[in-house]
Scaffold this motif. Structure first.
Motif: not given
Length: 404
Positions: A231-238, A281-284, A375-384
């Motif tokens: 999802p985000k291979p390069l920092p500061k890039q799309p 993923t965390v990177n997501s 906004d984090t995978i931990e938050e997404a897991r908690r909600i799911a």
């Protein structure tokens, strides 16, 4: 669309020597076993066994025997393999030894969702994916680097766009496999590309999405490059997204009712619960909220700063869900979107008001009133983990696999 007998005849007439039986782990990664063409009648009749305890998220060693049953309708020749002694691929249904469908088979889950929509609600959902990816150079040992293949930008052309011929090769290969590309272009990031293909029914579209990623990786490797779907291979890039276009129609062609408002409302209602599966993923979560990737749970027409936009169209209404990324399992993503849409239809849900603003530059008075995606995978897991909707649609075992 082939039948078993037609596949057997095709294999005989077209000099097919190897058959790849493909299936998917819960994370969407394709797996396969190759059999000789002479073994295909047996595979159709009895299935081919494999060790499900060796697939992440599947079985434990004490109950590990599962069987792959090839789906003849998914037959495709692999064009990059030899023309003499061809290699073909079929996707498979996963079953227990007694023939019962395996509840963690993501293709089976999607088939169930499609049948529920048709039989209980009289509707069919159509899907199309827009998948972005980066092309990176390899080092002297053939390992991926973080050096983009080019430094071109959005819809640039050659010679700045070095990916033009690779995208062409990918499109020709997809076409040979029965997948019709619609458009291809360079995306905003350096080395970033996008190829879109025609929409179709849910199962075919998920199969096409999985095949697309396989073809892209194969053709990139053949050109001495690495195709990165993170999802985000390069920092500061799309970042790279997997935008999902979705429409809903009555199976009765005489019924012209427009269900899209309820579909939109159902997805808005459940999107935070589904985020773990759209962004696994965390990177997501480095991607969301940056460079046109959504942050807020909102919608609008023709607005790429929103979670859901309604694209301008002369033909039919559809929605584009912009939060999923290429690491999502398309079978699980489409399954969840169908059930969320059906909840909207069943309960005649009404979506919130459209937010006709550029949310990347909007006043805080506007954005502070909007709910935010996890906004984090931990938050997404908690909600799911707390979601009855996820437990009812995917099952507690699949949810547990994503929480571990």
């Amino acid at each position: 669309m082939y039948t078993e007998n037609e596949v057997l005849e095709f294999v005989k007439e077209e000099d097919v020597k190897f058959v790849r039986l493909a299936f998917f782990a819960l994370n969407g990664k394709q797996k396969n076993i190759s059999i000789m063409a002479s073994e295909l009648p047996r595979a159709f009749k009895y299935g081919v066994s494999f060790d499900a305890s060796s697939v992440e998220g599947f079985q434990t060693p004490d109950k590990s025997d599962m069987f792959l049953h090839p789906d003849p309708a998914t037959l495709a020749v692999l064009p990059w393999r030899p023309s003499a002694g061809k290699v073909v691929r079929m996707f498979c249904d996963i079953k227990y030894p007694d023939g019962t469908p395996y509840e963690k088979d993501c293709r089976h889950l999607l088939k169930k969702a499609v049948q529920t929509a048709k039989n209980d609600f009289g509707v069919e959902m159509m899907f199309g994916s827009e998948i972005e990816f980066y092309l990176f150079k390899l080092d002297e040992n053939g390992e991926p680097t973080s050096i983009p293949f080019d430094n071109a930008g959005y819809m640039d052309i050659a010679p700045e766009d070095k990916g033009e011929n690779i995208r062409r090769d990918i499109c020709f290969t997809l076409e040979q496999m029965g997948i019709m590309p619609e458009a291809s272009h360079h995306e905003e990031g350096p080395g970033q590309n996008e190829i879109d293909f025609h929409y179709g029914n849910a199962l075919s579209s998920a199969d096409n999405t999985a095949t697309f990623k396989w073809v892209v990786r194969t053709k990139a490797a053949a050109n001495g490059l690495f195709a990165d779907f993170s999802p985000k291979p390069l920092p500061k890039q799309p970042g790279s997204g997997m935008h999902i276009n979705m429409s809903c129609h009555s199976v009765d062609k005489n019924d012209k009712k427009d269900y899209m408002e309820q579909v939109l409302a159902g997805i808005i209602k459940h999107v935070d619960e589904m985020t773990l599966f759209f962004n696994p993923t965390v990177n997501s979560y480095d991607r969301l909220g940056e460079c046109k990737a959504p942050k807020y749970i909102s919608w609008s027409k023709e607005n790429r700063s929103q979670l859901i936009r309604i694209p301008a169209s002369r033909n039919e209404r559809r929605i584009e869900v912009r939060s999923p990324d290429p690491k999502a399992n398309p079978y699980l993503a489409f399954t969840l979107l169908i059930y969320a849409a059906l909840d909207g239809i069943k309960n005649n849900l009404v979506p919130p008001a459209a937010v006709d603003e550029n949310l990347f530059a909007a006043d805080k008075k506007i954005t502070s009133a909007l709910k935010i995606l996890p906004d984090t995978i931990e938050e997404a897991r908690r909600i799911a983990a707390k979601s009855d909707f996820i437990k009812e649609t995917l099952g507690e075992e699949i949810l547990k696999a994503f929480l571990d």
